[in-house]
Design an enzyme around this catalytic site. Structure first.
Site, PDB file in Angstrom:
ATOM      1  N   SER A 209      45.561  46.354  59.115  1.00 52.30           N
ATOM      2  CA  SER A 209      45.824  46.789  57.744  1.00 52.30           C
ATOM      3  C   SER A 209      44.561  46.656  56.896  1.00 52.30           C
ATOM      4  CB  SER A 209      46.994  45.987  57.160  1.00 52.30           C
ATOM      5  OG  SER A 209      47.359  46.473  55.894  1.00 52.30           O
ATOM      6  N   THR A 210      44.553  45.790  55.889  1.00 55.34           N
ATOM      7  CA  THR A 210      43.433  45.671  54.964  1.00 55.34           C
ATOM      8  C   THR A 210      42.131  45.376  55.709  1.00 55.34           C
ATOM      9  OG1 THR A 210      44.983  44.722  53.380  1.00 55.34           O
ATOM     10  CG2 THR A 210      42.636  44.557  52.850  1.00 55.34           C
TER      11      THR A 210
ATOM     12  N   MET B 119      46.912  41.991  55.376  1.00 56.03           N
ATOM     13  CA  MET B 119      47.799  41.118  54.615  1.00 56.03           C
ATOM     14  C   MET B 119      49.185  41.092  55.241  1.00 56.03           C
ATOM     15  SD  MET B 119      46.889  41.795  50.603  1.00 56.03           S
ATOM     16  CE  MET B 119      46.967  43.583  50.661  1.00 56.03           C
TER      17      MET B 119
ATOM     18  N   ASP C  94      53.168  41.856  59.344  1.00 54.25           N
ATOM     19  CA  ASP C  94      53.645  42.972  60.161  1.00 54.25           C
ATOM     20  C   ASP C  94      53.081  42.831  61.572  1.00 54.25           C
ATOM     21  OD1 ASP C  94      54.902  45.337  60.838  1.00 54.25           O
ATOM     22  OD2 ASP C  94      53.377  46.628  59.952  1.00 54.25           O
TER      23      ASP C  94
ATOM     24  N   HIS D  93      47.888  50.661  58.324  1.00 52.92           N
ATOM     25  CA  HIS D  93      48.645  50.931  57.102  1.00 52.92           C
ATOM     26  C   HIS D  93      47.850  51.859  56.196  1.00 52.92           C
ATOM     27  CE1 HIS D  93      50.799  46.805  57.712  1.00 52.92           C
ATOM     28  NE2 HIS D  93      51.363  47.764  58.420  1.00 52.92           N
TER      29      HIS D  93
END
Length: 366
Positions: A172-173, A293, A296, A199
């Protein structure tokens, strides 16, 4: 009490006001200044040294990408891009990630009242999580310069000896930049499919896939519903949709792109995709959880471990945000905890060195 200082850079007075109001609705965030273009943004970033900058991409006088590069060179700090949901906006955002931006939010969504609550929540959570990691700019610099230095050999461990038939990666991030540092290092001899959930909104995943494909030995593509899964291909879940697998014959699968389940926090979801991969490849799935973050992927890795599978977590020092991998490590589910630069060589060692067994498996599918 304010403890996070933010500079807002946008040529739209409406956007400057909207972003400022959203951010300052949290008492821990203070917008210390706003700028109408990139040139003003660079000057204020150098003068005020804010904890974080939100940066529009398309602006007069100096555009956001040029301003981002100048800020990272002269007054490095965390930058979140404000990106339009267009193909051009997506391509510019991927470039911004290469230049050092930490994350982005889609600009159009900020105008839609029905989504304003979620946008505000996402923006505030990103600002707070990103600024909580005080070393984030040095981590980003380390990631960007991986190819300029010899990787540090922090571990001699190898993956457990299994016949890995698929790789499932959740990120993600900080993902776009990190993926650009590992996917091009995957060996062209890898002959199993790789499934990635990053994401991102629609259009952005296509731009990311195209960029990775231009850099990599393996084919990298945004996954399409109904296509036959092929070994040696990296499939990226399309933004706004889940990527699952469907069995069509003995050992043959197709991609299923779907909006269901609709109640997940993220779409695409690491848990949804990795669980589907595990359901079809079982313990022969190699799970990899990287920077991001939240948590998930945690439940999918838990399922993988219950079947006797193996999971890698990225280490804290090379994560932009140590959230998703931390959840795996803290739960005792990680077989290896690796710095970013060790992930591709470890996977290459497991998949290419054991490629005879993989080839036998691949041939059985033909």
């Amino acid at each position: 009490m304010h403890n996070i200082s933010v500079l807002v850079v946008d040529d739209s007075a409406f956007m400057r006001k909207s972003i400022s109001l959203m951010l300052e609705s949290d008492p821990s965030i203070k917008v210390v200044a706003t700028a109408r273009n990139g040139e003003e943004g660079v000057e204020l970033a150098q003068k005020l040294r804010p904890d974080l900058v939100t940066m529009d991409i398309e602006m007069p006088v100096m555009d956001g990408l040029t301003a981002l590069k100048k800020i990272m060179d002269t007054a490095p700090t965390s930058v979140i891009m404000i990106s339009s949901l267009t193909t051009e906006g997506a391509e510019a955002t991927i470039k911004a990630m290469e230049l050092g931006a930490v994350d982005f939010i889609p600009k159009e969504l900020s105008y839609v009242n029905v989504n304003i609550g979620k946008i505000k929540e996402d923006l505030i959570s990103k600002v707070k999580e990103i600024t909580r990691h005080k070393l984030i700019t040095s981590r980003l610099d380390r990631i960007r310069n991986l190819e300029k230095r010899k990787p540090v050999d922090t571990t001699k461990k190898e993956l457990p000896k299994l016949h890995y038939h698929a790789v499932s990666i959740g990120i993600s991030t900080g993902g776009p930049l990190s993926l650009q540092k590992i996917i091009p290092r995957f060996s062209g001899d890898i002959s199993v499919p790789v499934f990635i959930v990053q994401h991102m909104p629609p259009k952005f995943t296509k731009s990311l896939a195209d960029r990775l494909n231009s850099l990599s030995q393996l084919e990298v593509k945004e996954a399409e519903s109904g296509e036959l899964v092929r070994g040696g291909v990296v499939y990226i879940a399309p933004g706004g949709q889940h990527m699952k697998l469907k069995k069509v014959s003995n050992l043959n699968y197709t991609i299923d792109i779907t909006a269901e389940p609709a109640n997940t926090l993220h779409r695409p979801s690491v848990d949804v995709t990795m669980t589907s991969v595990i359901e079809h490849y079982g313990k022969n799935t190699l799970g990899v959880i990287m920077t991001g973050m939240g948590k998930d992927g945690l439940e999918a890795v838990r399922l993988l471990k219950s079947k006797g599978g193996v999971a890698i977590a990225q280490d804290e020092d090379t994560c932009v945000v140590y959230g998703m991998p931390k959840a795996i490590v803290d739960s005792g589910l990680a077989d290896l905890v690796l710095p970013l630069e060790k992930i591709p060589e470890t996977i290459n060692g497991a998949l290419v060195n054991g490629k005879e067994s993989v080839r036998r498996y691949s041939n059985e599918r033909l």
